[in-house]
Motif scaffolding. Structure first.
Motif, short mmCIF file in Angstrom:
data_model
loop_
_atom_site.label_atom_id
_atom_site.label_comp_id
_atom_site.label_asym_id
_atom_site.label_seq_id
_atom_site.Cartn_x
_atom_site.Cartn_y
_atom_site.Cartn_z
N ILE A 92 0.87 -1.18 0.00
CA ILE A 92 0.00 0.00 0.00
C ILE A 92 0.91 1.23 0.00
O ILE A 92 1.45 1.60 1.04
CB ILE A 92 -0.92 0.02 1.24
CG1 ILE A 92 -1.70 -1.30 1.35
CG2 ILE A 92 -1.86 1.21 1.18
CD1 ILE A 92 -2.46 -1.44 2.66
N PRO A 93 1.10 1.87 -1.12
CA PRO A 93 2.01 3.02 -1.17
C PRO A 93 1.53 4.20 -0.34
O PRO A 93 2.33 4.90 0.29
CB PRO A 93 2.05 3.39 -2.66
CG PRO A 93 1.54 2.18 -3.39
CD PRO A 93 0.55 1.55 -2.45
N ARG A 94 0.22 4.41 -0.33
CA ARG A 94 -0.32 5.59 0.35
C ARG A 94 -1.77 5.29 0.73
O ARG A 94 -2.51 4.69 -0.04
CB ARG A 94 -0.26 6.81 -0.57
CG ARG A 94 -0.47 8.16 0.10
CD ARG A 94 0.04 9.27 -0.81
NE ARG A 94 -0.12 10.59 -0.22
CZ ARG A 94 -1.10 11.44 -0.55
NH1 ARG A 94 -2.00 11.09 -1.47
NH2 ARG A 94 -1.19 12.61 0.03
N ALA A 95 -2.17 5.69 1.94
CA ALA A 95 -3.49 5.34 2.41
C ALA A 95 -4.05 6.41 3.33
O ALA A 95 -3.32 7.26 3.86
CB ALA A 95 -3.44 4.01 3.17
N VAL A 96 -5.36 6.33 3.54
CA VAL A 96 -6.01 7.06 4.61
C VAL A 96 -5.96 6.15 5.84
O VAL A 96 -6.33 4.99 5.77
CB VAL A 96 -7.47 7.39 4.26
CG1 VAL A 96 -8.19 8.01 5.45
CG2 VAL A 96 -7.53 8.33 3.06
N LEU A 97 -5.47 6.68 6.96
CA LEU A 97 -5.41 5.91 8.20
C LEU A 97 -6.60 6.25 9.08
O LEU A 97 -6.91 7.43 9.27
CB LEU A 97 -4.13 6.22 8.98
CG LEU A 97 -2.81 5.62 8.52
CD1 LEU A 97 -1.72 5.93 9.54
CD2 LEU A 97 -2.93 4.13 8.32
N VAL A 98 -7.24 5.22 9.63
CA VAL A 98 -8.35 5.41 10.55
C VAL A 98 -7.99 4.70 11.85
O VAL A 98 -7.94 3.47 11.90
CB VAL A 98 -9.66 4.83 9.98
CG1 VAL A 98 -10.80 5.02 10.99
CG2 VAL A 98 -10.00 5.49 8.66
N GLY A 99 -7.70 5.46 12.89
CA GLY A 99 -7.32 4.88 14.17
C GLY A 99 -8.43 5.02 15.18
O GLY A 99 -9.02 6.10 15.33
N ALA A 100 -8.75 3.93 15.87
CA ALA A 100 -9.79 3.94 16.90
C ALA A 100 -9.17 3.77 18.27
O ALA A 100 -8.29 2.94 18.46
CB ALA A 100 -10.81 2.83 16.64
N SER A 101 -9.62 4.58 19.22
CA SER A 101 -9.14 4.50 20.60
C SER A 101 -7.62 4.55 20.63
O SER A 101 -7.01 5.38 19.96
CB SER A 101 -9.70 3.24 21.27
OG SER A 101 -9.47 3.25 22.66
#
Length: 273
Positions: A92-101
């Motif tokens: 995955i060269p580039r992504a949107v990160l979604v972090g929970a808690s």
């Protein structure tokens, strides 16, 4: 509903992590990062609803779920290093990160240190700091008195504390089962490392577009805590969910996914990253 595929990523110089993948090859890559005692299952309600514009990945972090359990490496910076290695392993060269808690701590460390790999950052119920957080301290202190296996009653209480209202029974049972899998040492070392780390410092250097989502009935995080993030990250957007607890993506999966889709569409065009 989209099909969820279960795969395995062998990290370079790190553990093997199972991960779930869902969505469409041409969609914007979105990587979901779970918190303490969870696994990829934390995002199952989102993954099975992904729209054609998104391609989702949800790794299970070291020591959790069915991932490998190294003898050490449970500080925020260790999880962040694993996350970068996962991006490499999953190509995955580039992504949107979604972090929970607490997963959002690792996510924002990566966003600040590897902005070339991150198109956007979404934080779902993520603390700015745990310094002086009485609720978090109380849970960490209770861990000191536990021994393996983690008592089911403790896991049930932990999962119940994540939401302001009742969860779907099957999903709640799954999250309890995932929590029970985590060895006490992993619970303890992760929780203590979070308390001992200067979490405010992990807010520095974040220049990517950022979305902050908070449930107004979160028993762990206050509005002032979330304001600390907004003050530190220039241009961060904020969404407040009325009548919702800590795990907003468990209680309001449709709304969270709609907000994440709008955010991802704005910060990263659909198509391979």
């Amino acid at each position: 509903m989209t099909v969820i595929s279960l795969k395995t990523a062998r990290l370079r110089e790190g553990p093997t992590l199972p991960y779930a993948e869902a969505g469409y090859p041409g969609g914007t890559p979105v990587v979901f990062v779970h918190g303490l005692a969870d696994s990829w299952w934390s995002f199952e309600p989102l993954l099975r609803r992904l729209p054609p514009s998104l391609h989702g990945y949800a790794p299970t972090q070291r020591g959790h779920g069915d991932a490998e359990r190294p003898p050490d490496g449970y500080a925020p910076e260790d999880f962040a290093a694993d996350l970068v290695a996962f991006l490499d392993a999953a190509e995955i060269p580039r992504a949107v990160l979604v972090g929970a808690s607490s997963g959002g701590i690792a996510a924002r460390i990566v966003a600040g240190s590897h902005p070339d790999r991150i198109a956007g950052l979404a934080l779902l119920g993520v603390p700015a700091t745990l310094a002086g957080n009485a609720a978090a301290d109380a849970w960490a202190e209770r861990l000191d008195g536990l021994a393996d296996p983690v008592p089911r009653a403790f896991a049930e209480e932990f999962v119940a504390a994540m939401s302001a209202g009742p969860l779907a029974r099957g999903f709640a049972e799954t999250m309890v089962e995932e929590a029970v899998k985590v060895p006490v040492r992993v619970w303890r070392e992760t929780a203590h490392a979070l308390r001992d780390t200067d979490l405010r410092a992990t807010l520095g250097g974040i220049l990517v577009p950022t979305l902050v989502v908070w449930g107004e009935q979160d028993p762990f995080l206050t509005r002032d805590d979330q304001q600390t993030i907004l003050d530190a990250v220039h241009g961060a957007a904020f969404l407040s969910y009325e009548g919702t607890g800590h795990a907003v993506h468990w209680e309001r999966p449709e709304r969270v996914l709609a907000d994440l889709t709008a955010f991802a569409t704005r910060v990263a065009p659909a198509g391979p990253a």
